[in-house]
Design a protein around this motif. Structure first.
Motif, short mmCIF file in Angstrom:
data_model
loop_
_atom_site.label_atom_id
_atom_site.label_comp_id
_atom_site.label_asym_id
_atom_site.label_seq_id
_atom_site.Cartn_x
_atom_site.Cartn_y
_atom_site.Cartn_z
N ALA A 6 0.85 -1.20 0.00
CA ALA A 6 0.00 0.00 0.00
C ALA A 6 0.88 1.24 0.00
CB ALA A 6 -0.89 0.01 1.24
N VAL A 7 0.46 2.24 -0.74
CA VAL A 7 1.18 3.51 -0.82
C VAL A 7 1.06 4.24 0.52
CG1 VAL A 7 1.21 5.79 -1.91
CG2 VAL A 7 0.84 3.73 -3.30
N ILE A 8 2.19 4.73 1.03
CA ILE A 8 2.17 5.45 2.32
C ILE A 8 2.85 6.81 2.24
CG2 ILE A 8 2.01 3.32 3.70
CD1 ILE A 8 5.08 3.73 4.30
N SER A 9 3.14 7.28 1.03
CA SER A 9 3.80 8.59 0.92
C SER A 9 3.26 9.36 -0.28
CB SER A 9 5.32 8.44 0.76
OG SER A 9 5.65 8.10 -0.58
N ASP A 10 3.57 10.64 -0.28
CA ASP A 10 3.34 11.45 -1.46
C ASP A 10 4.41 11.09 -2.49
OD1 ASP A 10 1.17 12.82 -0.32
OD2 ASP A 10 2.49 14.34 0.56
N GLU A 11 4.23 11.56 -3.70
CA GLU A 11 5.19 11.32 -4.75
C GLU A 11 6.47 12.14 -4.50
OE1 GLU A 11 5.09 12.26 -9.42
OE2 GLU A 11 3.45 10.96 -8.74
N PHE A 12 7.61 11.55 -4.83
CA PHE A 12 8.90 12.22 -4.72
C PHE A 12 9.79 11.74 -5.86
CE2 PHE A 12 9.11 8.36 -2.24
CZ PHE A 12 10.34 7.81 -2.57
N LEU A 13 10.83 12.49 -6.14
CA LEU A 13 11.78 12.11 -7.18
C LEU A 13 12.98 11.39 -6.58
CD1 LEU A 13 11.87 15.25 -9.52
CD2 LEU A 13 10.66 13.08 -9.88
N ASP A 14 13.37 10.30 -7.22
CA ASP A 14 14.60 9.59 -6.89
C ASP A 14 15.30 9.33 -8.22
OD1 ASP A 14 16.65 8.08 -5.87
OD2 ASP A 14 15.38 6.47 -5.09
N ALA A 15 16.50 9.82 -8.37
CA ALA A 15 17.24 9.73 -9.63
C ALA A 15 16.43 10.31 -10.78
CB ALA A 15 17.66 8.29 -9.92
N GLY A 16 15.63 11.34 -10.48
CA GLY A 16 14.83 12.01 -11.48
C GLY A 16 13.57 11.27 -11.89
N ILE A 17 13.26 10.17 -11.20
CA ILE A 17 12.10 9.34 -11.53
C ILE A 17 11.07 9.44 -10.41
CG2 ILE A 17 11.33 6.96 -12.00
CD1 ILE A 17 14.26 6.42 -12.94
N PRO A 18 9.78 9.69 -10.73
CA PRO A 18 8.76 9.76 -9.68
C PRO A 18 8.59 8.43 -8.95
CG PRO A 18 7.94 10.66 -11.76
CD PRO A 18 9.25 9.98 -12.05
N HIS A 19 8.56 8.50 -7.62
CA HIS A 19 8.41 7.33 -6.76
C HIS A 19 7.38 7.62 -5.67
CE1 HIS A 19 12.35 6.21 -8.39
NE2 HIS A 19 12.25 5.03 -7.78
N ARG A 20 6.90 6.55 -5.04
CA ARG A 20 6.12 6.65 -3.81
C ARG A 20 6.55 5.49 -2.91
NH1 ARG A 20 -0.09 8.08 -4.90
NH2 ARG A 20 0.07 8.69 -2.73
N THR A 21 6.58 5.74 -1.61
CA THR A 21 6.92 4.68 -0.66
C THR A 21 5.71 3.78 -0.45
OG1 THR A 21 8.53 6.13 0.41
CG2 THR A 21 7.77 4.22 1.69
N MET A 22 5.97 2.49 -0.37
CA MET A 22 4.92 1.50 -0.14
C MET A 22 5.32 0.60 1.01
SD MET A 22 3.89 0.59 -4.09
CE MET A 22 2.19 0.07 -3.69
N LYS A 23 4.33 -0.02 1.64
CA LYS A 23 4.57 -0.82 2.84
C LYS A 23 3.66 -2.05 2.81
CE LYS A 23 4.05 -0.22 7.86
NZ LYS A 23 3.73 0.77 8.89
N LYS A 24 4.15 -3.13 3.43
CA LYS A 24 3.38 -4.37 3.53
C LYS A 24 3.72 -5.09 4.82
CE LYS A 24 2.58 -8.78 1.18
NZ LYS A 24 2.95 -9.59 0.00
N ARG A 25 2.71 -5.62 5.48
CA ARG A 25 2.93 -6.55 6.58
C ARG A 25 2.90 -7.94 5.97
NH1 ARG A 25 3.20 -6.78 11.86
NH2 ARG A 25 2.61 -4.61 12.15
N ILE A 26 4.02 -8.67 6.11
CA ILE A 26 4.12 -9.99 5.48
C ILE A 26 3.84 -11.13 6.44
CG2 ILE A 26 5.58 -9.30 3.57
CD1 ILE A 26 8.01 -10.15 5.15
#
Length: 141
Positions: free
Chosen positions: A121-141
């Motif tokens: 599940a997405v847990i962050s706003d969008e951000f750039l990493d190496a110029g590429i849009p990313h979002r942080t995601m999380k999972k309980r396994i």
């Protein structure tokens, strides 16, 4: 398909080559950002096809008590083969073997549907990493 934990320099170089092909050559990530100072503290994973050729790679670190999944990639010709899903499941089993129950990753925005299909599940706003849009995601396994 064979997924393994990297145990020697040859396997590590194969994993790096897959990452360089995907991230540096395809996505124009600078090599100094792709191969970084965290390599030595990471557990590396390699996916090989039935011909024993490297087709996927990733790495895993423990950060503040959770598992950080990083650098997940599959060569273009092997995408849609199930290699990415199998690699992620393998890494999650590894995390559980290390008594880690929560994993996080920084997903390229275009890959979010793939990770959502694995329960992230997405847990962050969008951000750039190496110029590429990313979002942080999380999972309980």
């Amino acid at each position: 398909m064979n997924i393994m934990i990297v145990t020697n320099e040859e396997e590590l170089q194969q994993a790096y080559q897959v990452r360089k092909t995907v991230f540096v050559e395809e996505q124009n990530v600078p090599i100094e950002e792709e191969i970084d100072h965290l390599e030595g503290e990471s557990t590396h994973f390699l996916v090989k096809n039935e011909n024993h050729e490297p087709i996927g790679a990733g790495r895993f670190r423990v950060v503040d008590g959770y598992g950080k999944v990083e650098r997940i990639c599959v060569l273009a010709e092997a995408r849609k083969s199930g290699a990415g899903r199998a690699l992620m499941e393998f890494i999650e089993q590894y995390a559980l073997s290390q008594e880690i129950e929560i994993t996080k990753l920084n997903a390229q925005v275009q890959a979010i549907p793939f990770y959502e299909s694995l329960g992230y599940a997405v847990i962050s706003d969008e951000f750039l990493d190496a110029g590429i849009p990313h979002r942080t995601m999380k999972k309980r396994i």
